[in-house]
Scaffold this motif. Sequence first.
Motif, PDB file in Angstrom:
ATOM      1  N   THR A 264       0.837  -1.197   0.000  1.00  0.00           N
ATOM      2  CA  THR A 264       0.000   0.000   0.000  1.00  0.00           C
ATOM      3  C   THR A 264       0.874   1.251   0.000  1.00  0.00           C
ATOM      4  O   THR A 264       1.975   1.251   0.552  1.00  0.00           O
ATOM      5  CB  THR A 264      -0.933   0.049   1.224  1.00  0.00           C
ATOM      6  OG1 THR A 264      -0.141  -0.009   2.419  1.00  0.00           O
ATOM      7  CG2 THR A 264      -1.912  -1.113   1.211  1.00  0.00           C
ATOM      8  N   TYR A 265       0.358   2.288  -0.634  1.00  0.00           N
ATOM      9  CA  TYR A 265       1.018   3.592  -0.700  1.00  0.00           C
ATOM     10  C   TYR A 265      -0.038   4.675  -0.480  1.00  0.00           C
ATOM     11  O   TYR A 265      -1.220   4.442  -0.731  1.00  0.00           O
ATOM     12  CB  TYR A 265       1.665   3.816  -2.078  1.00  0.00           C
ATOM     13  CG  TYR A 265       2.918   3.024  -2.321  1.00  0.00           C
ATOM     14  CD1 TYR A 265       4.174   3.607  -2.196  1.00  0.00           C
ATOM     15  CD2 TYR A 265       2.862   1.688  -2.711  1.00  0.00           C
ATOM     16  CE1 TYR A 265       5.336   2.889  -2.441  1.00  0.00           C
ATOM     17  CE2 TYR A 265       4.017   0.956  -2.947  1.00  0.00           C
ATOM     18  CZ  TYR A 265       5.254   1.570  -2.811  1.00  0.00           C
ATOM     19  OH  TYR A 265       6.390   0.854  -3.048  1.00  0.00           O
ATOM     20  N   HIS A 269       0.969   9.363  -3.883  1.00  0.00           N
ATOM     21  CA  HIS A 269       2.386   8.997  -4.004  1.00  0.00           C
ATOM     22  C   HIS A 269       2.679   8.586  -5.445  1.00  0.00           C
ATOM     23  O   HIS A 269       1.947   7.784  -6.031  1.00  0.00           O
ATOM     24  CB  HIS A 269       2.683   7.828  -3.060  1.00  0.00           C
ATOM     25  CG  HIS A 269       4.142   7.604  -2.793  1.00  0.00           C
ATOM     26  ND1 HIS A 269       5.009   7.168  -3.763  1.00  0.00           N
ATOM     27  CD2 HIS A 269       4.883   7.748  -1.668  1.00  0.00           C
ATOM     28  CE1 HIS A 269       6.218   7.051  -3.251  1.00  0.00           C
ATOM     29  NE2 HIS A 269       6.171   7.404  -1.973  1.00  0.00           N
ATOM     30  N   ARG A 272       2.888   4.751  -6.206  1.00  0.00           N
ATOM     31  CA  ARG A 272       1.783   3.850  -5.858  1.00  0.00           C
ATOM     32  C   ARG A 272       1.674   2.713  -6.871  1.00  0.00           C
ATOM     33  O   ARG A 272       2.079   2.858  -8.014  1.00  0.00           O
ATOM     34  CB  ARG A 272       0.470   4.631  -5.752  1.00  0.00           C
ATOM     35  CG  ARG A 272       0.036   5.338  -7.016  1.00  0.00           C
ATOM     36  CD  ARG A 272      -1.011   6.414  -6.679  1.00  0.00           C
ATOM     37  NE  ARG A 272      -1.533   7.082  -7.868  1.00  0.00           N
ATOM     38  CZ  ARG A 272      -0.919   8.066  -8.510  1.00  0.00           C
ATOM     39  NH1 ARG A 272       0.273   8.478  -8.094  1.00  0.00           N
ATOM     40  NH2 ARG A 272      -1.467   8.626  -9.568  1.00  0.00           N
TER      41      ARG A 272
END
Length: 380
Positions: A264-265, A269, A272
């Motif tokens: 997960t990001y 970001h 991602r």
Amino acid sequence: MKKAYSPIKIGKPVTKGSKVVIEIENRYDFLSLDQIKFVAIVDGKQFPFKAAIGPRKGGQVTLPIPSGYNALQIIATDNQGNEVENELFQKGRKNQEQFLETALQLKQDSAYIYVKQGNLDYTFSRTYGKLLAVRKNGELILTKGPAVALIEANAEDGGKPNVAGETYQNNIAPLKQYEQYTLFADAIEASQTGDSISVRMDLRYQNGTGKQKFVFLKNGLLRVEYEMFYQREQEIDLYQAGLMLELPLSYDKLAWSRKGSFSTYPANHIGRNEGEAVLHAVPLYEVEEHGKPQAKDWKDDANILGSNDFRSTKGNIYWASLRSPAATVKVLSNGQQHARAWKQDQQIQWLIADYSNNGSEPFYGSPHSYGRKKLKKAIS
């Protein structure tokens, strides 16, 4: 940073019969995980659960979820409401394309080779061994490539003068990147079988020799194979290497799915795992435009090459695509290639790299030096 300092480590879920079990490591020095709020999310439905694991210990937890899930997200929150861990686990293949059988047709004359693959038309030059154009229903969608590209590391660490006394008022022109220049094709031949058309060529570059092969399949896919023997007097540091494509400027929307370092990001970001980005290129003659606020998110800040989100390398892709109002060009991969797009010469340049590192910024020199490649000078 958040992942590096996370006090909780969540392992990959394992299905045992009708139950789903995970390993959880508690990295807190004093806090037991029964004081942490855990929730498992499956198909939008939340399943809270407890993990009574003491400080500096690990253990197994059975999740209160159905075993036949496609995507499982686990979020851990402390008693102050801070998210301390967030992991996403997905089942199934990343590329689930549905392919339709297409008709193949090969024509050639003394100067060109023409391949028709369904509603796509490809034109090759026999002289230069280049794919000159690709058209879909008559409309141009590719103006050059895929052609071998070797991107050198920037020896000037960003292309700007020394920081001492620098005012940032001068226009800093971006470094332009091009594919390897081909002088001519030593040999080129095209052949057709029942299932495919192959175009093979022996190429002579300005800095070496190589081979390239285009295989057009009946399911609509194009597979490109290449090799190059590079010859140059001096040794160079390699930043990226692969195949470069050139598309019309209307292909200004990028989408991708990739295998990231984390599951997960943050949604804003540039690294991602899945997302979309818009070119939004702007002429920028200073580091920041005077008197103009920057974008809300850093990913949307832009220069003449495009927004930070659009022009950044998307590493380890499963697929990536560029889209215009008329069509979409898509590359399928296995999580081992890297995609990088940018605006240059009033076209969209798109590099699909088999090799990529973190560039020449000195800060990343030592921690990311493992596996870096140099192109050595030819020995006569």
